[in-house]
Design an enzyme around this catalytic site. Structure first.
Site, PDB file in Angstrom:
ATOM      1  N   ASP A  41       0.825  -1.204   0.000  1.00  0.00           N
ATOM      2  CA  ASP A  41       0.000   0.000   0.000  1.00  0.00           C
ATOM      3  C   ASP A  41       0.865   1.262   0.000  1.00  0.00           C
ATOM      4  O   ASP A  41       2.035   1.228   0.404  1.00  0.00           O
ATOM      5  CB  ASP A  41      -0.887   0.045   1.247  1.00  0.00           C
ATOM      6  CG  ASP A  41      -1.938  -1.055   1.245  1.00  0.00           C
ATOM      7  OD1 ASP A  41      -2.259  -1.571   0.158  1.00  0.00           O
ATOM      8  OD2 ASP A  41      -2.429  -1.385   2.342  1.00  0.00           O
TER       9      ASP A  41
HETATM   10  N1  URA Z   1      -1.593  -5.963   3.773  1.00  0.00           N
HETATM   11  C1  URA Z   1      -2.036  -4.681   3.829  1.00  0.00           C
HETATM   12  O1  URA Z   1      -3.068  -4.400   4.433  1.00  0.00           O
HETATM   13  N2  URA Z   1      -1.308  -3.750   3.184  1.00  0.00           N
HETATM   14  C2  URA Z   1      -0.145  -4.010   2.542  1.00  0.00           C
HETATM   15  O2  URA Z   1       0.484  -3.095   1.993  1.00  0.00           O
HETATM   16  C3  URA Z   1       0.295  -5.336   2.503  1.00  0.00           C
HETATM   17  C4  URA Z   1      -0.453  -6.299   3.128  1.00  0.00           C
END
Ligand code: URA
Length: 269
Positions: free
Chosen positions: A112
């Site tokens: 993310d």
């Molecule tokens: N899970 C999440 O919620 N975000 C990420 O970036 C990776 C795994």
């Protein structure tokens, strides 16, 4: 282009091996009509090409087959989206890796915008696909700073396989870790009334860690990925990258159960 020619293969595999995109990404590029073989648009997924004879182009640019694949890890900082270009002009991870030197580089999976940690890049579509395939169970380790004081018992639903909107998760080994871990990762102490949790996932659904911890009422404040399969971020500084060693590439192949050369084309569909 005879079937028995040793250099004949499906076009989507050719594109993945040449580092254009993952196998699925290559299929999408084909069905979007962006690929030509000897000047003709090829949208048919069964199309075969001869790697020696056929001229394959994506968006009018020749795809060269046979370059040695490249593998590198980036310590992704917060504030970058995991894509190689963004029409809206947001900062993306492509800015942080040597795309000029290694054209065709793409990220294996995604983190993310606000997540930090190990993001693998390669030009090897076959290995990327295998690493992300849920059947290969390649573990990704995350460390999350969560709101609220969490007990070990509250992690039990995650260990059992918690239910999310899009279905049950696989059991995820999880544990509470010391607040010192937070200081090592984020260079500042954990705020009061928070906890630090380590979770191992062998699948990769959207916002999975955040959704899993939200489901047990401990929203994620910060998320970091120190390890992807057998690879560890180690001392790599945020925003920097390094090429994998031969030994790391070997361990990655073993984790994804991919031999060199990759031969299970039909087995993955
Ligand atoms: N899970 C999440 O919620 N975000 C990420 O970036 C990776 C795994």
């Amino acid at each position: 282009m005879s079937e028995s020619h040793p250099h004949t293969m499906r076009l989507q595999r050719f594109l993945a091996r040449a580092g254009v995109a993952s196998r699925r990404g290559s299929e999408a590029i084909m069905t979007a009509g962006r690929v030509t073989v000897n000047g003709r648009v090829a949208t048919e997924l069964g199309t075969k090409v001869d790697t020696d004879l056929d001229v394959v182009e994506v968006d009018g640019k020749r795809v060269v087959w046979g370059d040695t694949p490249v593998y590198l890890m980036l310590h992704k900082p917060a504030g970058f989206i995991t894509t190689m270009s963004d029409p809206q002009g947001r900062r993306c991870v492509a800015e942080l890796v040597p795309t000029e030197r290694y054209p065709g580089l793409f990220p294996v999976g995604r983190l993310d915008y606000d997540t930090t940690g190990l993001l693998l890049f390669t030009t090897d579509g076959d290995l990327a696909q295998a690493l992300l395939h849920p059947s290969r169970h390649v573990a990704k380790r995350y460390v999350a700073l969560v709101d609220g004081v969490m007990t070990d018992a509250e992690l039990e639903p995650l260990r059992q396989g918690i239910m999310l909107d899009d279905g049950p998760c696989k059991p995820a080994p999880s544990r509470i870790v010391s607040a010192r871990a937070a200081r090592r990762i984020w260079s500042e102490p954990a705020p009061p009334h928070s906890s630090v949790v380590e979770i191992e996932l062998s699948e990769g659904r959207k916002n999975q860690v955040k959704r899993m911890l939200g489901r047990v009422h401990h929203p994620v404040l910060r998320l970091h990925r120190p390890a992807f399969g057998p690879l560890e971020l180690g001392q790599l500084k945020p925003g920097t990258w390094r090429c994998l060693t031969e030994e790391e590439i070997g361990r990655l192949r073993a984790a994804a159960d991919v031999r060199e050369p990759y031969t299970s084309e039909e087995g993955t569909r």
